[in-house]
Scaffold this motif. Structure first.
Motif, PDB file in Angstrom:
ATOM      1  N   SER A 128       0.806  -1.215   0.000  1.00  0.00           N
ATOM      2  CA  SER A 128       0.000   0.000   0.000  1.00  0.00           C
ATOM      3  C   SER A 128       0.843   1.271   0.000  1.00  0.00           C
ATOM      4  O   SER A 128       0.306   2.366  -0.117  1.00  0.00           O
ATOM      5  N   SER A 129       2.165   1.156   0.115  1.00  0.00           N
ATOM      6  CA  SER A 129       3.050   2.306   0.034  1.00  0.00           C
ATOM      7  C   SER A 129       3.499   2.593  -1.389  1.00  0.00           C
ATOM      8  O   SER A 129       4.270   3.529  -1.622  1.00  0.00           O
ATOM      9  N   ARG A 168      -1.811   4.807  -4.378  1.00  0.00           N
ATOM     10  CA  ARG A 168      -1.544   3.845  -3.304  1.00  0.00           C
ATOM     11  C   ARG A 168      -2.815   3.237  -2.722  1.00  0.00           C
ATOM     12  O   ARG A 168      -2.883   2.035  -2.463  1.00  0.00           O
ATOM     13  N   ASN A 169      -3.797   4.069  -2.496  1.00  0.00           N
ATOM     14  CA  ASN A 169      -5.019   3.573  -1.858  1.00  0.00           C
ATOM     15  C   ASN A 169      -6.123   3.252  -2.853  1.00  0.00           C
ATOM     16  O   ASN A 169      -7.217   2.869  -2.456  1.00  0.00           O
ATOM     17  N   THR A 216      -2.209  -5.136 -28.805  1.00  0.00           N
ATOM     18  CA  THR A 216      -1.223  -6.213 -28.737  1.00  0.00           C
ATOM     19  C   THR A 216       0.126  -5.702 -28.240  1.00  0.00           C
ATOM     20  O   THR A 216       0.581  -4.638 -28.659  1.00  0.00           O
ATOM     21  N   GLY A 217       0.746  -6.486 -27.357  1.00  0.00           N
ATOM     22  CA  GLY A 217       2.055  -6.118 -26.853  1.00  0.00           C
ATOM     23  C   GLY A 217       2.369  -6.867 -25.569  1.00  0.00           C
ATOM     24  O   GLY A 217       1.553  -7.663 -25.089  1.00  0.00           O
ATOM     25  N   VAL A 218       3.538  -6.598 -25.047  1.00  0.00           N
ATOM     26  CA  VAL A 218       3.914  -7.113 -23.732  1.00  0.00           C
ATOM     27  C   VAL A 218       3.491  -6.074 -22.694  1.00  0.00           C
ATOM     28  O   VAL A 218       3.852  -4.906 -22.802  1.00  0.00           O
ATOM     29  N   TYR A 219       2.745  -6.537 -21.722  1.00  0.00           N
ATOM     30  CA  TYR A 219       2.241  -5.657 -20.669  1.00  0.00           C
ATOM     31  C   TYR A 219       3.063  -5.846 -19.402  1.00  0.00           C
ATOM     32  O   TYR A 219       3.276  -6.980 -18.950  1.00  0.00           O
ATOM     33  N   TYR A 220       3.492  -4.714 -18.856  1.00  0.00           N
ATOM     34  CA  TYR A 220       4.319  -4.711 -17.663  1.00  0.00           C
ATOM     35  C   TYR A 220       3.600  -3.967 -16.534  1.00  0.00           C
ATOM     36  O   TYR A 220       3.031  -2.896 -16.772  1.00  0.00           O
ATOM     37  N   CYS A 221       3.664  -4.522 -15.354  1.00  0.00           N
ATOM     38  CA  CYS A 221       3.244  -3.725 -14.212  1.00  0.00           C
ATOM     39  C   CYS A 221       4.481  -3.139 -13.554  1.00  0.00           C
ATOM     40  O   CYS A 221       5.583  -3.687 -13.649  1.00  0.00           O
ATOM     41  N   ALA A 222       4.292  -2.010 -12.926  1.00  0.00           N
ATOM     42  CA  ALA A 222       5.384  -1.284 -12.308  1.00  0.00           C
ATOM     43  C   ALA A 222       4.907  -0.667 -11.005  1.00  0.00           C
ATOM     44  O   ALA A 222       3.719  -0.396 -10.836  1.00  0.00           O
ATOM     45  N   ALA A 223       5.848  -0.438 -10.106  1.00  0.00           N
ATOM     46  CA  ALA A 223       5.501   0.135  -8.809  1.00  0.00           C
ATOM     47  C   ALA A 223       6.489   1.234  -8.442  1.00  0.00           C
ATOM     48  O   ALA A 223       7.670   1.170  -8.793  1.00  0.00           O
ATOM     49  N   ARG A 224       5.961   2.234  -7.754  1.00  0.00           N
ATOM     50  CA  ARG A 224       6.785   3.344  -7.289  1.00  0.00           C
ATOM     51  C   ARG A 224       6.502   3.564  -5.812  1.00  0.00           C
ATOM     52  O   ARG A 224       5.342   3.778  -5.421  1.00  0.00           O
ATOM     53  N   TYR A 225       7.547   3.499  -5.033  1.00  0.00           N
ATOM     54  CA  TYR A 225       7.403   3.815  -3.618  1.00  0.00           C
ATOM     55  C   TYR A 225       7.219   5.322  -3.498  1.00  0.00           C
ATOM     56  O   TYR A 225       8.028   6.099  -4.002  1.00  0.00           O
ATOM     57  N   THR A 226       6.148   5.745  -2.866  1.00  0.00           N
ATOM     58  CA  THR A 226       5.874   7.171  -2.810  1.00  0.00           C
ATOM     59  C   THR A 226       5.137   7.549  -1.532  1.00  0.00           C
ATOM     60  O   THR A 226       4.308   6.790  -1.031  1.00  0.00           O
ATOM     61  N   GLY A 227       5.439   8.716  -1.045  1.00  0.00           N
ATOM     62  CA  GLY A 227       4.732   9.246   0.103  1.00  0.00           C
ATOM     63  C   GLY A 227       3.468   9.979  -0.291  1.00  0.00           C
ATOM     64  O   GLY A 227       2.663  10.358   0.561  1.00  0.00           O
TER      65      GLY A 227
END
Length: 127
Positions: free
Chosen positions: A30-31, A53-54, A91-102
């Motif tokens: 959740s961060s 985040r939420n 069509t394509g390669v799908y990526y998930c990504a995450a960013r630590y953020t305040g």
């Protein structure tokens, strides 16, 4: 730190639907704001959608607005991308990504701002 694993890709006919999942391991999912990006052959990686985040804030590329929905379940440490009315150009390669953020409401579109990436899952939409 968080590790991300995508699943749910596949081959679908135009007009069909797929749901991608992004399972996160590590603490405090959740961060992290989360985003989905895609890369078609011969093209640069592009932004698809992002969620705060939420889960209260979302952001979509114009090309998917009204067809794709991003959401998350922090209790399950998982993010999702529901894709409806798929088109061959999805069509394509799908990526998930995450960013630590305040920042509670962060939903950035720039891939360089995301620190963690999954390995990608292939989505192929046939005409």
């Amino acid at each position: 730190q968080v590790q991300l694993v995508e699943s749910g890709g596949g081959l679908v006919q135009a007009g069909g639907s797929l749901r991608l999942s992004c399972a996160a391991s590590g603490r405090t999912f959740s961060s992290y704001a989360m985003g989905w990006f895609r890369q078609a052959p011969g093209k640069e990686r592009e932004f698809v959608a992002a969620i705060s985040r939420n889960g209260d804030s979302t952001n979509y590329a114009d090309s998917v607005k009204g067809r794709f929905t991003i959401y998350r379940d922090n209790a399950k440490n998982t993010g999702y991308l529901q894709m409806n009315n798929l088109k061959p150009e999805d069509t394509g390669v799908y990526y998930c990504a995450a960013r630590y953020t305040g920042s509670i409401n962060y939903t950035g579109r720039l891939s360089n701002n995301y620190n963690y990436w999954g390995q990608g899952t292939q989505v192929t939409v046939s005409s």
